[in-house]
Scaffold this active site. Sequence first.
Site, PDB file in Angstrom:
ATOM      1  N   HIS A  31       0.853  -1.207   0.000  1.00  0.00           N
ATOM      2  CA  HIS A  31       0.000   0.000   0.000  1.00  0.00           C
ATOM      3  C   HIS A  31       0.878   1.242   0.000  1.00  0.00           C
ATOM      4  O   HIS A  31       1.469   1.613   1.024  1.00  0.00           O
ATOM      5  CB  HIS A  31      -0.932   0.030   1.210  1.00  0.00           C
ATOM      6  CG  HIS A  31      -1.924   1.176   1.150  1.00  0.00           C
ATOM      7  ND1 HIS A  31      -3.202   1.035   0.645  1.00  0.00           N
ATOM      8  CD2 HIS A  31      -1.814   2.478   1.508  1.00  0.00           C
ATOM      9  CE1 HIS A  31      -3.830   2.196   0.709  1.00  0.00           C
ATOM     10  NE2 HIS A  31      -3.010   3.093   1.229  1.00  0.00           N
ATOM     11  N   ASP A 257       2.156   2.934   3.208  1.00  0.00           N
ATOM     12  CA  ASP A 257       1.284   4.091   2.959  1.00  0.00           C
ATOM     13  C   ASP A 257       2.081   5.344   2.580  1.00  0.00           C
ATOM     14  O   ASP A 257       1.565   6.462   2.623  1.00  0.00           O
ATOM     15  CB  ASP A 257       0.348   4.402   4.130  1.00  0.00           C
ATOM     16  CG  ASP A 257      -0.775   5.350   3.712  1.00  0.00           C
ATOM     17  OD1 ASP A 257      -1.189   5.307   2.547  1.00  0.00           O
ATOM     18  OD2 ASP A 257      -1.217   6.169   4.547  1.00  0.00           O
TER      19      ASP A 257
END
Length: 305
Positions: A31, A257
Site C-alpha cells: 500500500h 502508505d
Amino acid sequence: MEFQKTPGWLDWYSGPSKPKFKLPAGAVDAHCHVFGPGAEFPYAPERKYTPCDASKQQLFALRDHLGFSRNIVVGASCHGSDNRATVDALLHSNGKARGVATVKRSVTDEELQAMHEAGVRGVRFNFVKRLVDFTPKDELMEIAGRIAKLGWHVVIYFEAVDLPELWDFFTGLPTVVVVDHMGTPDVKLPVEGPQFQLFLKFMREHSNVWCKVTCPERLSVTGAPALNGEQNAYQDVVPFAKAIVDEFPDRVLWGTDWPHPNLKKHMPDDGLLVDFIPHIATTPELQKKLLVNNPMRLYWPEENV
Ligand code: 0GY
C-alpha cells in the site's frame, strides 16, 4: 500547472532510517501511492486536498532503501479517477509494481484492458467522507461486476463507524475484498469491544475479505517513536493488528502508505514503520505470509510463490 499543497499538510520524511528488521526476500510494500508530480500529472479538480509531489523515482528509491522487492501503487483520491500517474509508475517499474485504480461507470472495456496490461489488478471504493464525494452503490456494484471478469479485486476504505451501514454492500461484492487500514478502528476502544469485534466477524464470516494491517501512524493515539521511545512505537495499535494477523494469517497485507497523505501532526520515518512489523507478525512464518506469500498470491498469482 502549479499546485500549492494544502496548508498544514506535512511533507513526507526524506531521510528514513535503515530498518533494523530485515524484510524476508521478495517482500511487497502493498500500500503506497505516487502523487503527480503535479506538473506532469495534474491533481484532480474534485480533490479534497493537494499533496506535495511524490514521484515514482522517489517511491522506487524508498523501496530499495527499506529492502522491499515490489510495490502495490494505490491511486489516491487527489488524482480522482485519473489513473495516469499510477499507470505511469507501473509501466516504469520493470515489472516490480502492480496497482489499484479508481474508475467511474464511464470507463470503457478498452481502458480497463489497457490498465490490466499495465499491471492494475484492483479498483478502490473509498467511503471516507473527508476524501471523496458520494458515489451511488449501484454504480460501484456495476463496476465490481465488470472488473470481476478481469480477475481483479475491490479495495475498500471506510471509517469503522460506517461498517454496519455498508455491511450488506460489502458482503454482496463478487470479488476478493481488501480492507484498507484494518477498517480504521478507534484504538481507544477495547479490542474486545463491539466495534472491533464487528470487524473480526466481517472477516470471519466472509472468506473473500482480506485486510491491510497498515497505518499505525494514522490510528495511534499514544504516538510515534520520537515521542514515545522506539520500543513503544504505536503500541496502542499492536493488539488490533496482531489479532488480525494471528487469526487470518493468509488474508493479510502490509504496506508503508508512503507518502502518507493528510498527516498534520506526525510524519512517520518509514524505516521505523518497517520495524513495527515484527510486533504484529511475531514469527518468521507469519512475516513471510504477510509480506511475500499473500501479496504475491493476490497480485502476481502467475508466479505461484
Ligand atoms: C491512505 C489514506 C488516506 C488518503 C487516501 O486516497 C487518498 O487520498 O488514501 C487518508 O487520508 O486517510 O490510504 O493513503
